[in-house]
Design an enzyme around this catalytic site. Sequence first.
Site, mmCIF file in Angstrom:
data_model
loop_
_atom_site.group_PDB
_atom_site.id
_atom_site.type_symbol
_atom_site.label_atom_id
_atom_site.label_comp_id
_atom_site.label_asym_id
_atom_site.label_seq_id
_atom_site.Cartn_x
_atom_site.Cartn_y
_atom_site.Cartn_z
ATOM 1 N N HIS A 1 -28.063 -132.978 90.315
ATOM 2 C CA HIS A 1 -26.981 -133.345 89.411
ATOM 3 C C HIS A 1 -25.810 -132.414 89.640
ATOM 4 C CE1 HIS A 1 -24.832 -134.242 85.693
ATOM 5 N NE2 HIS A 1 -25.485 -135.384 85.741
ATOM 6 N N ASP B 1 -32.259 -140.485 85.645
ATOM 7 C CA ASP B 1 -32.627 -141.726 86.324
ATOM 8 C C ASP B 1 -34.033 -141.693 86.898
ATOM 9 O OD1 ASP B 1 -30.178 -143.027 85.947
ATOM 10 O OD2 ASP B 1 -29.287 -141.758 87.467
#
Length: 429
Positions: free
Chosen positions: A306, A363
């Site tokens: 991320h 996700d």
Amino acid sequence: MDQTAKLIVDGKTYELPLLVGSEGEKAIDITALRRMTGLITYDPGYANTGSCKSRITFMDGERGILRYRGYPVEELAEHSTFVETAYLLINGELPTRKELTRFSVMLNDHSLVHEDMREFFESFPRRAHPMGILSSMVNALRTFYPELPEESGEDGTNVMFTRLLSKVRTMAAMSHKISRGHKVVYPRPDLLYAANFLNMLFDSPVRPYEIDPDLVEALNVFWILHADHEQNSSTAAVRLVGSSRVNLFAAISAGICALWGPLHGGANQAVIEMLTDIQKSGGNPGPFVARAKNKEDSFRLMGFGHRVYKTYDPRARIIKRICDKVLAKLKLEDPLLDIAMKLEEIALKDSYFIDHHLYPNVDFYSGIVLRAMGIPLDMFTVMFAIGRLPGWISQWKESISDPEGKLHRPRQVYMGEHERHYVPLEERR
Ligand code: ACO
């Protein structure tokens, strides 16, 4: 404490003010940099650029903190609903009971889509990706309401925001039904937001859908976790497009397009595709981890890493819990979950992933929850888009009313040819 930063260029010292956020985060204010020094900054991907001041969402990527309007996402996931969280994001405060009821009634009143829009839906090729359909339809929606005021009413309600929130959900379900050649299911006034969506998606004349409160709760949590994430790629797209003062629908449509990509919201679909590939290759994630580490190979572990989180994504923890709960409730065993857990275990112990601070993001497990709920793979990113909508709306609202807000227009460092002169075609070699 000194509230300035010093910059020395060619022996000359310039003082630049420091901006301190409410959680103590500091930024160098370079608004006057070019005027003072003739210099600009170089920051590909804007990884070090604060593009705005915002009061909506706080995240700390090192400590794994995420708060909407000050409230920890863990508390909202536990106690709130998506509709209440949407209200909080857009209006800044949790609603009173009266405000929440009014908001819910408005969401219900505006849930139908103009019948003429159905012709648009019918004209898309059957295999069109629902994200392409959704972004086009949201943009088209404005043409049906050209007179709709963008500002809120005196009681704080905003018809445009409510229409968008309600209709995007209806349109998402419609696009699914039409893509399968099934009869469209209309929204029901007796159902709340998430239950209504599930019913529009799954009800059929031959098999009436039974609403499962546990799945409704899981969907609420899924959407709450996706509701905002400060200046992520799609939100930055909404702000950038919105900064030209185009209407909200066009700005949101741009956000949907940005979200579609596999490095952003499209990752939830890409994770399931990757786990399926691992399953087809015999179920051992090892070779995939090796490929992700190989710099000659463009393959990345989907659902890992991320831009901001350099620790475990707090949303991933919650979604993993929801995942376990939904699978247990439905008495399902998903082999992809076993592969995902094996993959996570290998990656978290691997020095490449440790050194690069790569952890599962939201996700990684969300696709398994959506699969268990029966949501088709090509609808995964649409599910994310419905969840992110309150964030996009609140960020757009904040940006257009920001007294320091400007047209977003970055600069560049030109690395091309020096001036040269046109050569007629017959003289070119
Ligand atoms: N697998 C393998 N290596 C990775 C991964 C990954 N998933 N993510 C980052 N890296 C490596 C890069 O190769 C790079 O290595 P290097 O420094 O040795 O060259 C380093 O980590 C930094 O990567 P960047 O791409 O510079 O980091 P950035 O902040 O731009 O990337 C991103 C963030 C795009 C999310 C990235 O981690 C990624 O591609 N992840 C996979 C896709 C994904 O899951 N996206 C969803 C993000 S969450 C969301 O949008 C909701």
